[in-house]
Design a protein around this motif. Structure first.
Motif, short mmCIF file in Angstrom:
data_model
loop_
_atom_site.label_atom_id
_atom_site.label_comp_id
_atom_site.label_asym_id
_atom_site.label_seq_id
_atom_site.Cartn_x
_atom_site.Cartn_y
_atom_site.Cartn_z
N TYR A 78 42.31 52.94 48.19
CA TYR A 78 42.37 53.76 49.41
C TYR A 78 42.79 55.20 49.08
O TYR A 78 42.29 56.16 49.69
CB TYR A 78 43.32 53.14 50.43
CG TYR A 78 43.25 53.80 51.79
CD1 TYR A 78 42.06 53.83 52.51
CD2 TYR A 78 44.38 54.41 52.36
CE1 TYR A 78 41.98 54.44 53.75
CE2 TYR A 78 44.32 55.02 53.60
CZ TYR A 78 43.12 55.03 54.29
OH TYR A 78 43.05 55.64 55.53
N SER A 79 43.71 55.34 48.12
CA SER A 79 44.12 56.70 47.69
C SER A 79 42.91 57.44 47.12
O SER A 79 42.70 58.63 47.42
CB SER A 79 45.22 56.60 46.64
OG SER A 79 46.38 56.01 47.17
N TYR A 81 39.74 56.75 47.75
CA TYR A 81 38.79 56.93 48.87
C TYR A 81 39.16 58.17 49.68
O TYR A 81 38.30 58.99 50.03
CB TYR A 81 38.82 55.67 49.73
CG TYR A 81 38.19 55.81 51.10
CD1 TYR A 81 36.81 55.80 51.26
CD2 TYR A 81 39.00 55.95 52.23
CE1 TYR A 81 36.24 55.91 52.53
CE2 TYR A 81 38.44 56.07 53.49
CZ TYR A 81 37.06 56.05 53.64
OH TYR A 81 36.50 56.17 54.89
N LYS A 82 40.43 58.34 49.98
CA LYS A 82 40.86 59.50 50.77
C LYS A 82 40.64 60.81 50.03
O LYS A 82 40.27 61.82 50.63
CB LYS A 82 42.35 59.36 51.13
CG LYS A 82 42.62 58.30 52.21
CD LYS A 82 44.10 58.08 52.43
CE LYS A 82 44.77 59.27 53.07
NZ LYS A 82 46.20 59.02 53.34
N SER A 83 40.84 60.76 48.72
CA SER A 83 40.67 62.00 47.94
C SER A 83 39.21 62.40 47.76
O SER A 83 38.91 63.56 47.49
CB SER A 83 41.34 61.84 46.56
OG SER A 83 40.63 60.89 45.77
N THR A 85 36.64 61.62 50.06
CA THR A 85 35.90 61.54 51.32
C THR A 85 36.28 62.72 52.21
O THR A 85 37.47 63.05 52.33
CB THR A 85 36.23 60.23 52.06
OG1 THR A 85 36.00 59.13 51.17
CG2 THR A 85 35.38 60.05 53.30
N ILE A 87 37.55 64.80 55.16
CA ILE A 87 38.66 64.39 56.01
C ILE A 87 38.20 63.85 57.36
O ILE A 87 38.79 62.92 57.92
CB ILE A 87 39.66 65.56 56.19
CG1 ILE A 87 40.95 65.03 56.83
CG2 ILE A 87 39.04 66.70 57.02
CD1 ILE A 87 42.11 65.99 56.73
N ILE A 90 37.16 60.05 57.05
CA ILE A 90 38.11 59.06 56.51
C ILE A 90 38.46 58.03 57.57
O ILE A 90 38.85 58.37 58.69
CB ILE A 90 39.39 59.75 55.99
CG1 ILE A 90 39.06 60.65 54.79
CG2 ILE A 90 40.45 58.71 55.60
CD1 ILE A 90 40.24 61.45 54.29
N SER A 92 40.66 54.58 58.93
CA SER A 92 42.03 54.07 58.80
C SER A 92 42.08 53.00 57.72
O SER A 92 41.05 52.40 57.37
CB SER A 92 42.49 53.48 60.13
OG SER A 92 41.77 52.30 60.41
N PHE A 93 43.27 52.77 57.22
CA PHE A 93 43.43 51.78 56.16
C PHE A 93 43.00 50.39 56.64
O PHE A 93 42.40 49.62 55.90
CB PHE A 93 44.89 51.74 55.71
CG PHE A 93 45.15 50.79 54.57
CD1 PHE A 93 44.64 51.05 53.30
CD2 PHE A 93 45.86 49.63 54.76
CE1 PHE A 93 44.87 50.18 52.24
CE2 PHE A 93 46.09 48.75 53.72
CZ PHE A 93 45.59 49.03 52.45
N TYR A 156 33.40 57.07 43.94
CA TYR A 156 34.52 56.17 44.19
C TYR A 156 34.82 55.34 42.94
O TYR A 156 35.98 55.18 42.53
CB TYR A 156 34.22 55.22 45.36
CG TYR A 156 34.13 55.88 46.72
CD1 TYR A 156 34.87 57.00 47.03
CD2 TYR A 156 33.28 55.36 47.71
CE1 TYR A 156 34.79 57.59 48.29
CE2 TYR A 156 33.20 55.95 48.96
CZ TYR A 156 33.95 57.07 49.24
OH TYR A 156 33.85 57.65 50.47
N HIS A 476 50.15 53.90 53.10
CA HIS A 476 48.85 53.81 53.76
C HIS A 476 48.91 53.06 55.09
O HIS A 476 48.08 53.26 55.96
CB HIS A 476 47.84 53.09 52.85
CG HIS A 476 47.49 53.85 51.61
ND1 HIS A 476 47.51 55.22 51.55
CD2 HIS A 476 47.10 53.42 50.37
CE1 HIS A 476 47.15 55.60 50.33
NE2 HIS A 476 46.90 54.54 49.61
#
Length: 919
Positions: A78-79, A81-83, A85, A87, A90, A92-93, A156, A476
């Motif tokens: 997830y970290s 993925y967030k970096s 993608t 904003i 993105i 939610s977890f 990813y 997260h």
């Protein structure tokens, strides 16, 4: 009996190989325990034990990477993925976790099979472009974002790999890929080591390459375990993988193949048994083991292999007492442990962030076996006190503050369980851990009796500690809903491991745990399509045709894996019991596995077929009968002093057994929360409202103004009685609001009918409202008086005629208050119960004060108000229009005769309370 491990050791002995210098590599750790025991048993002199490891341990050693847990991998991903993608895109977890596990599984497969990641993910992206007309100019934002997601798959993947490698961690597939990269240097550093691979079947590309390189370098030997029948039959899936290895590996083309054998064709006692339902299979496993126990030593070489591992608990509960030693290889899923339901209920209670809770959720937690004891203080059960308060006050919803007022002594546990978590995952985790400590503190007081429960607590403590550590590190999880989702995912992988004697007694295991092992007697359960084999399932982002193109495993290969394990398990055994579920099921069951059909078609073994059905005794419905003992007669005499009411007597007419339960044993209905206003509550509200309105006018003559004045008071009076009877139940919405409005309508309609009567010139005088009656009835054959009691809703005088009126909020027809045959008024409840009731009121009034005027008795039905006052009538014959509605001496005498017969029957010690069939 021969077994594969002993055959390998004998071969090594013939070759004069020093076992101490070997590294044995097996498919599982479980097989290593049996190998070590076999070496110790057969060793003729003291030797140093060889290194015995599983293939996963060996590959991890090669890669020099530490395997990351599935849950931590999800957080790491997830970290990444967030970096990677934008904003605004993105998720939610919680949403991310629903699809990320599948993608991680695809990353794992791509790495294990050494597929070039960039090319396959580019291939997937191109497919999506074609499917969604990527060159179309006017694409919706949804399609644009969707296609962008597929283009980012390689990003990813590569970013996740980089992050993990830097931390010295990896998922299984990446460990395999890195192991292949490190293989050359490993070979150079370990030129004098020798590796023995045994019992392998399906190998991924990484495993295949590693074993081949070690074989070519002279650092390894490999022992297969395959029957010639499967190896030579190109259509038999049991030999699918080993045929491929034999035909394609360069090393095996020039070296002898070790080994194929002919054990499968040896004589076996094989039974195929169809049994309805899973529990039936578990019970039958117990029966088989009972017969085996009589044969000395058989359980020491017996395995129960569960095709469906959820059968573990039923099988354990079905084991005969004669099973002395037992070893369970598989773990028991934590989600099936009783403690799991407690945390499920807690999460469900708090995940919506409400400040008040639905009463059933609160009661479920207070009643939970792990919680109930915590609410007992100074021998007072505060849990039951709270439950009783909820029921008595009709609380559909209750909040933390109200609970705290009821049991302030237990503030600590009430706060942990019911104080709102404010959608704060950290607070939720803290509270769950504290709840575990509170339960532990109670259980350790009697530690010996609570060892298993304490083990449950320990495992759940580990789960919540893991979640706490990961959430504090990655941050997260930002909602209770997301925490619950991750908790459920984690729980589905976690197990409670059993400790047993691994080498003695009965072995219970899953199909994969049976690899390399051989048993004389094998019992295999759930051999149904959809279980063995599991059938078509495609939990993957990679389409079937792309998997074929890249030689990734599909359901075909997965079926072949289970085919090999199934046949390998029975090839050396002498006694084989194959059980399957005969009952149709939505998901699986009902259709026996193709493995069974294949055994039949082969025709090698003489298979005994059985269909087991449980013995279903023919049950004849017997109506219960309770004899009248001296104690019962004594209670009946006490009851005669308190008084027999019309309702208690009609209850006896309906079913004497109900009368016995309620009046003799004193059993009352359970007091429960009434979410929707019940019919009896509605009736009570209407009765009490009319009592309040009419009570001030007893012995007064009604007039139009009085009725109009009553009409104005209806709403407040109905509201008051709902509050008084329905307590804190909500009548402001839903069905309850409708019922509240119906109550008002009933009373208003009744007053309107009364108003019409007065406007038409009828004279109505209220004599008494809710009149309490109590009279003594002397019966010659009884040596004690019988008291009759009751409450008449209304007694009035209508144009000079005395009327005895009973209100009914349900629907009553005129025919229900008419009597033709006196003989059955005390036996036919359905037809004559209403007549019996009004006549008994009239009879009691007559005993108090003999009638000196015309008297009528009857019912006013609020669902049938248009019919007015439904008078009791005596007809000479059915269908006759002529009837006597006057309650005269003849009517009362006839009723008295039947009433006395009924009471004498109740008090007759020779007539039992006999149950009636109620339609």
């Amino acid at each position: 009996m021969p077994n594969f491990i002993s055959d390998v050791l004998k071969d090594l002995e013939i070759k004069e190989v020093n076992l101490s210098n070997l590294t044995f590599i097996l498919p599982s750790k479980r097989a290593g325990v049996f190998l070590r025991n076999e070496i110790a048993t057969n060793a003729s002199k003291t030797i140093f034990a060889p290194s015995i490891i599983s293939i996963e341990e060996f590959v991890e050693e090669l890669s020099q990477l530490k395997k990351i847990s599935n849950t931590e991998l999800l957080f790491e991903f997830y970290s990444v993925y967030k970096s990677q993608t934008p904003i605004e895109q993105i998720e939610s977890f919680e949403t991310f976790s629903k699809w990320a596990r599948m993608l991680l599984q695809d990353f794992n497969e791509v790495d294990r099979y050494l597929i070039e990641p960039k090319s396959i993910f580019k291939y997937l992206s191109d497919i999506k472009d074609i499917n969604h007309w990527a060159l179309e100019k006017n694409q919706t934002p949804l399609i644009t974002n969707y296609l962008a997601f597929w283009k980012r798959l390689f990003t990813y993947y590569s970013s996740l790999v980089d992050v993990l490698i830097k931390k010295g961690k990896a998922y299984q597939g990446l460990i395999y890929r890195e192991a292949v990269e490190s293989l050359e240097s490993y070979i150079q550093l370990n030129e004098n080591d020798h590796h023995v691979f045994l019992g392998f079947n399906a190998l991924n590309n990484s495993e295949s390459l590693i074993i081949q390189e070690l074989l070519q370098s002279g650092l390894a030997s490999v022992y297969w375990d395959i029957d010639e029948l499967f190896l030579n039959n190109t259509k038999h899936d049991a030999g699918y993988f080993i045929r491929q290895h034999k035909n394609m590996w360069t090393y095996l083309k020039s070296k002898p193949f070790q080994w194929s054998h002919k054990h499968y064709s040896e004589q076996k006692n094989m039974s195929v048994i169809g049994i309805p339902k899973n529990v039936g299979q578990a019970k039958y496993v117990g029966e088989i083991l009972s017969t085996l126990k009589s044969q000395k030593g058989h359980l020491n070489n017996t395995a129960v292999v569960l095709g469906d591992e959820t059968l573990l608990l039923p099988v354990l509960n079905s084991l005969p007492d004669t099973v002395e030693a037992l070893n369970i290889t598989m773990g028991f899923p934590l989600k099936s442990i009783p403690l799991a339901s407690l945390f499920d209920q807690l999460f469900l209670l708090h995940k919506d962030g409400k400040s008040s809770f639905y009463y059933k959720d609160v009661i479920a937690i207070l009643s939970h076996s792990f919680i109930r004891s915590l609410f007992i203080d100074n021998h007072k059960d505060f849990g039951q006190i709270i439950i009783d308060f909820i029921n008595e006050n009709n609380l559909v919803n209750i909040d933390y503050k109200k609970l705290l007022k009821l049991a302030p002594q237990l503030e600590t546990i009430l706060t942990l369980l019911f104080k709102p978590w404010s959608n704060n995952p950290s607070e939720a985790l803290h509270n769950c851990l504290r709840v575990i400590l509170e339960i532990k503190a109670f259980l350790v007081k009697n530690k010996k009796e609570n060892l298993l429960a304490l083990e449950y607590l320990y495992r759940f403590n580990e789960v919540f500690n893991t979640l706490t550590t990961l959430n504090s590190k990655y941050k997260h999880i930002i909602s209770i809903s997301a925490l619950y989702s991750v908790y459920n995912e984690l729980l589905s992988f976690e197990t409670l491991d059993f400790k047993g004697e691994p080498l003695k007694g009965l072995q219970i295991m899953g199909m994969l745990e049976s690899r390399v092992l051989d048993f004389e007697t094998v019992i295999i359960t759930s051999v149904n399509e959809g279980i063995l084999p599991s059938g078509k399932s495609n939990n993957s982002f990679i389409p079937y045709d792309v998997k074929l193109e890249n030689k990734l495993p599909t359901y075909k290969e997965k079926d072949a894996v289970y085919t090999y394990h199934f046949y390998r398990l029975i090839q050396r055994s002498k006694n084989v019991f194959i059980l399957y579920n005969t009952e149709p099921d939505v998901i699986n069951g009902g259709e026996k596995s193709r493995f069974i059909t294949q055994l039949e078609v082969e025709g090698i073994h003489n298979i005994q077929h059985k269909i087991i059905t449980p013995i279903t005794p023919k049950i004849f419905q017997e109506l219960m009968s309770i004899s009248k003992t001296d104690d019962v007669i004594s209670t009946l005499k006490s009851l005669s002093k308190k008084g027999l009411s019309p309702s208690s007597l009609t209850n006896y007419i309906r079913n004497p057994l109900d009368f016995y339960y309620q009046k003799i044993l004193g059993i009352k209905e359970v007091d429960d929360v009434e979410e929707t206003v019940a019919a009896n509550t509605l009736g009570t509200v209407v009765h009490n409202t009319l009592e309040d309105l009419y009570k001030p006018f007893e012995n007064a003559i009604l007039n139009v103004d009085l009725i109009k004045n009553m009409t104005q008071k209806v709403e407040n009076t109905v509201q008051h009685h709902f509050k008084n009877i329905y307590k804190d139940g909500d009548i402001t919405k839903g069905k309850n609001l409708i019922i509240y409005e119906i109550a008002k309508r009933y009373v208003t309609n009744f007053l309107n009918e009364e108003l019409k009567d007065l406007e038409q010139g009828n004279r109505i005088k209220i004599i008494e409202v809710e009149a309490d009656l109590s009279v003594n009835l002397n019966i010659d054959t009884l040596d004690f008086p019988v008291t009759l009691k009751g409450k008449v809703d209304r007694i009035d005088e209508y144009n000079g005629t005395l009327r005895i009126i009973d209100y009914k909020t349900g629907k009553v027809e005129q025919s229900q208050v008419e009597v033709v045959d006196w003989d059955i008024i005390c036996t036919d409840y359905k037809k004559y119960s209403k007549s019996f009731q009004v006549l008994m009121y009239a009879y009691m009034l007559h005993l108090q004060t003999p009638f000196k005027q015309n008297v009528e008795a009857g019912i006013i039905s609020f669902k049938n108000l248009s019919s007015g006052f439904l008078k009791f009538g005596k007809k000479e014959k059915p269908g006759s229009r002529n009837k006597n509605t006057n309650i005269d001496v003849e009517v009362l005498n006839n009723f008295e005769n039947e009433l006395k017969k009924l009471i004498l029957e109740i008090y007759n010690p020779n007539i039992d309370f006999i149950e009636k069939e109620i339609e």
